[in-house]
Scaffold this active site. Sequence first.
Site, PDB file in Angstrom:
ATOM      1  N   SER A   1       0.842  -1.187   0.000  1.00  0.00           N
ATOM      2  CA  SER A   1       0.000   0.000   0.000  1.00  0.00           C
ATOM      3  C   SER A   1       0.879   1.239   0.000  1.00  0.00           C
ATOM      4  O   SER A   1       2.099   1.166   0.147  1.00  0.00           O
ATOM      5  CB  SER A   1      -0.903   0.029   1.237  1.00  0.00           C
ATOM      6  OG  SER A   1      -0.126   0.220   2.407  1.00  0.00           O
ATOM      7  N   LYS A   2       0.240   2.384  -0.146  1.00  0.00           N
ATOM      8  CA  LYS A   2       0.980   3.645  -0.139  1.00  0.00           C
ATOM      9  C   LYS A   2       1.709   3.824   1.187  1.00  0.00           C
ATOM     10  O   LYS A   2       2.826   4.343   1.226  1.00  0.00           O
ATOM     11  CB  LYS A   2       0.014   4.812  -0.371  1.00  0.00           C
ATOM     12  CG  LYS A   2       0.705   6.150  -0.572  1.00  0.00           C
ATOM     13  CD  LYS A   2      -0.277   7.223  -0.989  1.00  0.00           C
ATOM     14  CE  LYS A   2       0.423   8.558  -1.226  1.00  0.00           C
ATOM     15  NZ  LYS A   2      -0.509   9.614  -1.661  1.00  0.00           N
ATOM     16  N   ARG A   3       1.104   3.377   2.260  1.00  0.00           N
ATOM     17  CA  ARG A   3       1.743   3.490   3.574  1.00  0.00           C
ATOM     18  C   ARG A   3       3.028   2.674   3.631  1.00  0.00           C
ATOM     19  O   ARG A   3       3.997   3.048   4.295  1.00  0.00           O
ATOM     20  CB  ARG A   3       0.776   3.006   4.659  1.00  0.00           C
ATOM     21  CG  ARG A   3       1.360   3.008   6.073  1.00  0.00           C
ATOM     22  CD  ARG A   3       0.375   2.433   7.069  1.00  0.00           C
ATOM     23  NE  ARG A   3      -0.851   3.202   7.132  1.00  0.00           N
ATOM     24  CZ  ARG A   3      -1.899   2.869   7.892  1.00  0.00           C
ATOM     25  NH1 ARG A   3      -1.840   1.764   8.632  1.00  0.00           N
ATOM     26  NH2 ARG A   3      -2.985   3.615   7.912  1.00  0.00           N
ATOM     27  N   ASP A   4       3.061   1.533   2.932  1.00  0.00           N
ATOM     28  CA  ASP A   4       4.233   0.660   2.950  1.00  0.00           C
ATOM     29  C   ASP A   4       5.357   1.175   2.058  1.00  0.00           C
ATOM     30  O   ASP A   4       6.517   0.821   2.247  1.00  0.00           O
ATOM     31  CB  ASP A   4       3.848  -0.751   2.476  1.00  0.00           C
ATOM     32  CG  ASP A   4       2.777  -1.379   3.347  1.00  0.00           C
ATOM     33  OD1 ASP A   4       2.942  -1.357   4.569  1.00  0.00           O
ATOM     34  OD2 ASP A   4       1.771  -1.866   2.803  1.00  0.00           O
TER      35      ASP A   4
END
Length: 462
Positions: free
Chosen positions: A238-241
């Site tokens: 994900s974008k967070r990762d």
Amino acid sequence: MTVTRFAPSPTGYLHIGGLRTALFSWLWARRQGGKFLLRIEDTDLARNSQAATEAILEAFEWVGMSHDGEAVYQSQRFDLYRRHIARLLDEGKAYYCYMSKEVLDALREEQQKRGERPRYDGRYRDGTLGPVEGVEPVVRIKAPLEGSVTIEDGIKGPVTFNWDEVDDFIIARADGSPTYNFVVAIDDAFMGVSDVIRGDDHLSNTPKQLVVYRALGFKEPKFFHVPMILNEAGKKLSKRDGATDVMEYKHQGYLPEALLNFLVRLGWSHGDQEIFSLEEMLALFDPNDINKSASAYNPSKLLWLNGHYIKNSPNDRLIKLLHEEFECDIRGHDAQEILLDLCKEKAQTLEEVKAQAQLFISRPTAYNPKDLALATPQALELLERFVAHLRHSGGPHLPVEYQAEIDRFLKESGAKMPALGKPLRLALFGQAQGPSLSDALAILGIEEVAARLEGLVSAVNT
């Protein structure tokens, strides 16, 4: 000749999964002395973004992956697609289908109730059903009705598709616009693409594209379907990762060679080697050696690699990047070489290099409240004596010379290092923790040290 391509859609930023696919394609083409092509798949006119297109091109320029020839834009090739749709219709390999969306939805609902896989039933295939009033037809291509096809995927090995799982799919919508699998096959064929390296989320598209290749008599490319990148928990990235805009890595202070080194190791290896120069990647990379299983995104590994490349980067390059990208100007500093060597010693990003450099560029405007207790009258008096000692010594210049003066002062005064070092760092940097004192003194110089000591004395007395 080996010809590869990267074909992003300009509906958003280029993320690292896309960049990894592009890197694999670029390396293979360059190693084989072939061509690496860039195709912008911008047929979705409603969602296309010029800014996204520019961001893709900017990312390629930043990492230094040049493509051969001009970028190809699908939006400029509609005439080519229409000609081949018309050819398939003329040859009886495609047909007009007048099934409305409502009728198709009802058919699929019935199939699901019977436990069948929802699919178009081919009712307009033989041409016995005529037009339906008020319905603009789509064009469907005739897929094989029985048997199977096996491709020798360069990564996954033999992959078999049963034709009864591929229905007569749409190649032109009711408004005449071509569909994804049709234009991809047309473009790959006309661009001479020999090796298609792409994410394995496209594996299910392969049999449909083979239908197009075979209907038009095109030579089929070699396929390499690359497993996806997962996060550390084994979930979709994900974008967070880290599945963020490639250019965000630049803004965070990553070097392009570190990012490319990191990405090439996500799914490919050469023994136990972790650090690869671009020259080594070009000499060693082979898509046939890509792992069959998904790879894990490890942000700590990326930071470690970036730190390695920062430490091994010429100082003049870092000085330029800090000035142009991070508004941190140390050009012309009397001790800029020592300053850079010190700042990059433990830094893992250019942001961290900047933070270290700012400690020397700017005098502290505030002091850590907890550390301010160290500034006792006795400590301040010791610091003033130390500055006087430095002036009396004739002015050391190098870190080793400053270290010798520190040792001499401690021996003569009988003071211990913590009694000098902690309040001295507080005066220099606004906190009791900081860089090596001998390096710091060599960078700042005696007069700047004296000025910062005056700042601390002023802060204590107000």
